[in-house]
Design an enzyme around this catalytic site. Sequence first.
Site, PDB file in Angstrom:
ATOM      1  N   PRO A  18      -0.396  -8.031   1.762  1.00 12.99           N
ATOM      2  CA  PRO A  18       0.685  -8.920   1.323  1.00 12.99           C
ATOM      3  C   PRO A  18       0.764  -8.905  -0.201  1.00 12.99           C
ATOM      4  O   PRO A  18      -0.170  -9.334  -0.874  1.00 12.99           O
ATOM      5  CB  PRO A  18       0.255 -10.290   1.849  1.00 12.99           C
ATOM      6  N   MET A  19       1.864  -8.391  -0.734  1.00  9.37           N
ATOM      7  CA  MET A  19       2.016  -8.274  -2.188  1.00  9.37           C
ATOM      8  C   MET A  19       3.285  -8.984  -2.627  1.00  9.37           C
ATOM      9  O   MET A  19       4.371  -8.692  -2.118  1.00  9.37           O
ATOM     10  CB  MET A  19       2.055  -6.798  -2.603  1.00  9.37           C
ATOM     11  N   CYS A 102      -5.639 -14.534  -4.115  1.00  9.77           N
ATOM     12  CA  CYS A 102      -4.747 -14.267  -5.254  1.00  9.77           C
ATOM     13  C   CYS A 102      -5.421 -14.658  -6.566  1.00  9.77           C
ATOM     14  O   CYS A 102      -5.842 -15.803  -6.740  1.00  9.77           O
ATOM     15  CB  CYS A 102      -3.435 -15.028  -5.101  1.00  9.77           C
ATOM     16  N   LYS A 141      -7.593 -13.724   3.964  1.00 12.81           N
ATOM     17  CA  LYS A 141      -7.839 -12.679   2.971  1.00 12.81           C
ATOM     18  C   LYS A 141      -8.449 -13.347   1.743  1.00 12.81           C
ATOM     19  O   LYS A 141      -7.940 -14.351   1.251  1.00 12.81           O
ATOM     20  CB  LYS A 141      -6.551 -11.962   2.577  1.00 12.81           C
ATOM     21  N   HIS A 171     -11.225  -8.318  -0.342  1.00 10.37           N
ATOM     22  CA  HIS A 171     -10.964  -7.451  -1.495  1.00 10.37           C
ATOM     23  C   HIS A 171     -12.258  -7.381  -2.290  1.00 10.37           C
ATOM     24  O   HIS A 171     -12.829  -8.413  -2.656  1.00 10.37           O
ATOM     25  CB  HIS A 171      -9.835  -8.017  -2.353  1.00 10.37           C
ATOM     26  N   GLY A 205      -9.233  -2.559  -1.429  1.00  8.24           N
ATOM     27  CA  GLY A 205      -9.534  -2.272  -2.824  1.00  8.24           C
ATOM     28  C   GLY A 205      -9.785  -0.806  -3.087  1.00  8.24           C
ATOM     29  O   GLY A 205     -10.712  -0.229  -2.517  1.00  8.24           O
ATOM     30  N   ASP A 206      -8.943  -0.196  -3.884  1.00 17.11           N
ATOM     31  CA  ASP A 206      -9.130   1.168  -4.405  1.00 17.11           C
ATOM     32  C   ASP A 206      -8.849   2.295  -3.409  1.00 17.11           C
ATOM     33  O   ASP A 206      -9.090   3.458  -3.730  1.00 17.11           O
ATOM     34  CB  ASP A 206     -10.552   1.360  -4.952  1.00 17.11           C
ATOM     35  N   GLY A 228      -2.872  -1.691  -0.453  1.00 17.72           N
ATOM     36  CA  GLY A 228      -1.899  -2.422  -1.246  1.00 17.72           C
ATOM     37  C   GLY A 228      -1.151  -1.523  -2.200  1.00 17.72           C
ATOM     38  O   GLY A 228      -0.180  -0.861  -1.839  1.00 17.72           O
ATOM     39  N   ARG A 229      -1.634  -1.470  -3.433  1.00 18.44           N
ATOM     40  CA  ARG A 229      -0.868  -0.801  -4.503  1.00 18.44           C
ATOM     41  C   ARG A 229      -0.576   0.665  -4.212  1.00 18.44           C
ATOM     42  O   ARG A 229       0.466   1.186  -4.615  1.00 18.44           O
ATOM     43  CB  ARG A 229      -1.633  -0.939  -5.824  1.00 18.44           C
TER      44      ARG A 229
END
Length: 331
Positions: A18-19, A102, A141, A171, A205-206, A228-229
């Site tokens: 979720p971003m 967050c 999360k 994360h 993460g990563d 995510g990213r």
Amino acid sequence: MVRIGNIEVGEFPLLLAPMEDVSDPPFRAVCKENGADLMYTEFISSEGLIRNAEKSVQKLDIYDYERPIGIQIFGDKIESMRQAAAIAEEAQPELVDINYGCPVKKVACKGAGAGILLDIPKMQKMTEEIVKQVSLPVTVKTRLGWDDSTIKIVEVAKRLQDVGIKALTIHGRTRVQMYKGIADWTKIAEVKNHPDIHIPIFGNGDIDSPEKALEYKNKFEVDGIMIGRASIGYPWIFNEIKHFMKTGELLAPPSMDERVRTAKKHLEFSLEWKGEKQGIYEMRRHYTNYFRGIPNFKPYRTRLVESENPEELFGILDEVGGIFEDAYSMA
């Protein structure tokens, strides 16, 4: 088969993170088409929901093709979060997710998001109230801790499991790290491999390549991975990871035709869901990633982010497809 409550999410599910201002229905549509197993809405303010704020309520929009999907809520007040969870349940997702991760100052420094990691008893109580409120599975999360001196992620996981959550995504950074440094998956593995933990544990993460996804799956033994990213402007990463895990072979990168087709679909849905002005504006963050690595693309990117006309935007994308197709296929 990994199950969250009674929901089957695959043998080794790949989750879309979720971003904020990214994981909206248009973006989720292209991620689902390209292999995402479980997706979440953008995080939604509990205060916004209970006050019926338009921006918060709009984020409850979900579509059948997205299922299974979770609605993620955040806030610092237990009663507001309980009420927000009830509102989220009415939108009929498969699950309700709580954001305890967050790191953004305006969220975390008010005691919401990762800020609640400084008050684990409150985190446990809030979670318990939400689990009691809804009949859907509740997931969480979170991050490893607020900083290196407050990492109690195993304790957090056990407490949250005790009050009834059905899965936990971690994360591998602290709040203080934000998105800097390297995510520490060894601490995620400590949770997953703890003898008292029996709910699914997902790592985040990563993860930015199929090779790393497989390496981390094998090394840290998580039940699934949240991405995510690395998915922004590159929704193909989900299917690329799945193919590599199954065959050991890397898929060819998306063709120029596929990049253009996906960008156009994303833009079309963005215009439909958000309206012309907002749809055009919020799509601008994605163009660079859709065409990352394309030589001499900068002039076209400039035109894409400056145009305020839908027809012109679709025309530029068609132009990009025609001009770069041969050069890209030879690269």
